[in-house]
Design an enzyme around this catalytic site. Structure first.
Site, PDB file in Angstrom:
ATOM      1  N   ASP A 103       0.843  -1.193   0.000  1.00 49.45           N
ATOM      2  CA  ASP A 103       0.000   0.000   0.000  1.00 49.45           C
ATOM      3  C   ASP A 103       0.884   1.251   0.000  1.00 49.45           C
ATOM      4  O   ASP A 103       2.044   1.211   0.432  1.00 49.45           O
ATOM      5  CB  ASP A 103      -0.888   0.041   1.248  1.00 49.45           C
ATOM      6  CG  ASP A 103      -1.868  -1.125   1.279  1.00 49.45           C
ATOM      7  OD1 ASP A 103      -2.183  -1.663   0.208  1.00 49.45           O
ATOM      8  OD2 ASP A 103      -2.306  -1.469   2.394  1.00 49.45           O
ATOM      9  N   GLU A 104       0.290   2.343  -0.384  1.00 54.30           N
ATOM     10  CA  GLU A 104       1.021   3.632  -0.443  1.00 54.30           C
ATOM     11  C   GLU A 104       1.695   3.954   0.899  1.00 54.30           C
ATOM     12  O   GLU A 104       2.821   4.428   0.949  1.00 54.30           O
ATOM     13  CB  GLU A 104       0.011   4.714  -0.867  1.00 54.30           C
ATOM     14  CG  GLU A 104       0.441   6.143  -0.701  1.00 54.30           C
ATOM     15  CD  GLU A 104       0.195   6.681   0.707  1.00 54.30           C
ATOM     16  OE1 GLU A 104       1.108   7.349   1.236  1.00 54.30           O
ATOM     17  OE2 GLU A 104      -0.891   6.419   1.255  1.00 54.30           O
TER      18      GLU A 104
END
Ligand code: URA
Length: 234
Positions: A103-104
C-alpha cells in the site's frame, strides 16, 4: 552480443537511441570508449559505462527496494509518486515490475524484477511464500486478538477464514504477523477483523530474505546470489 543490443536489452532506450548514445562516445566497455554499435562483446560478467555510470550486464533484473511511505507501487500512480521514480530510468525502461504490491503508506521490503516467471512464482497464491510484517496498532494487543489472528478471521468478500502463518506481540502495540497470501489490504483487514486497527505497516521479510538494516528508506540494490537463495531460488 553487439553493443547496441546490449544497451537495448539493459533498458537504455530504443535501438536508435542506443546507437546514438554509442556514436556520441558516451559508452565505454572495459574502460575504453566504443563508438561502433556493431562491436560484439561476451556478455557474461560484462561491465560497461554509460555517461560514467557503471552497469553490469544482467539477463534479468532482480532487485529490492526499501519502500518509503507516500509511494505507489504503480507505473501510473493516482495520488502519490511512483516507486519507479526511486530507480534509475533503464530499470523501468527494461520492464521491471513490482513483485506484489505494498500500500502507499506501507514501508519495507519490495522486490522488483523483469523476469515474468520470478514475478509469477512470488505472487502466485499456490506457492504460499511467507511475508512477515510489523504492524503498529491503535489499541493494545490482547490475547483474544492474537488467538483470532492465528485461528483465522473472516474477511469481507472471502468464503473461508484466513489465519496468520505466525503471529507474535512484539510490544504493547507492535504486532509481528506472517501471512502466506497476498490479498488486497490483507494485514490491515485481518487486524481490523480481530478487533484492532493497523496504524502503520512495515514489511520486514519475504521467505527468509530480510530487509537489510543497511538499506535506508528509498534505497535499492540488486539481489545477490545469497538473497536469491534466501528466497528459495537457485
Ligand atoms: N497488507 C496490507 O494491508 N497492506 C500492505 O501493504 C501489505 C499487506
Amino acid at each position: 552480443m553487439d553493443l547496441e543490443s546490449i544497451l537495448f536489452t539493459q533498458g537504455f532506450g530504443s535501438r536508435r537511441q542506443c546507437r546514438a548514445l554509442i556514436a556520441a562516445g558516451r559508452v565505454s566497455v572495459d574502460g575504453a570508449v566504443c563508438i561502433e554499435p556493431d562491436t560484439v562483446f561476451a556478455v557474461d560478467g560484462l561491465m560497461f559505462e554509460v555517461d560514467g555510470a557503471a552497469w553490469h550486464y544482467r539477463e534479468h533484473a532482480y532487485l529490492m527496494l526499501h519502500k518509503p511511505p507516500g509511494y505507489e507501487c504503480s507505473r501510473d500512480p493516482q495520488h502519490h509518486a511512483s516507486v519507479f521514480s526511486l530507480l534509475p530510468a533503464p530499470l523501468a525502461t527494461r520492464g521491471v515490475q513490482c513483485v506484489g504490491r505494498l500500500d502507499e503508506d506501507t514501508t519495507g521490503l519490495l522486490l522488483l524484477s523483469d523476469d515474468g516467471k520470478f514475478i509469477h512464482a512470488y505472487t502466485s497464491p499456490k506457492r504460499k511464500v511467507p511475508k512477515t510484517y510489523i504492524a503498529t496498532t491503535r489499541h493494545p494487543i490482547d490475547d483474544a486478538q492474537l488467538t483470532a489472528l492465528s485461528d483465522g478471521v473472516l474477511l469481507h468478500g472471502e468464503s473461508k477464514p484466513i489465519a496468520a502463518a505466525a503471529v507474535l506481540a512484539r510490544g504493547e502495540r507492535l504486532l509481528e504477523l506472517t501471512i502466506n497470501e497476498g490479498k488486497y489490504h490483507q494485514v490491515k483487514r485481518m487486524i481490523a477483523a480481530a478487533g484492532n486497527r493497523c496504524e502503520a505497516l512495515h514489511r520486514e521479510r519475504i521467505g527468509s530474505l530480510a530487509l537489510p538494516a543497511t538499506l535506508a528508506q528509498g534505497e535499492w540494490r540488486w539481489l545477490d546470489a545469497a538473497d536469491l537463495l534466501a528466497l528459495g531460488e537457485r
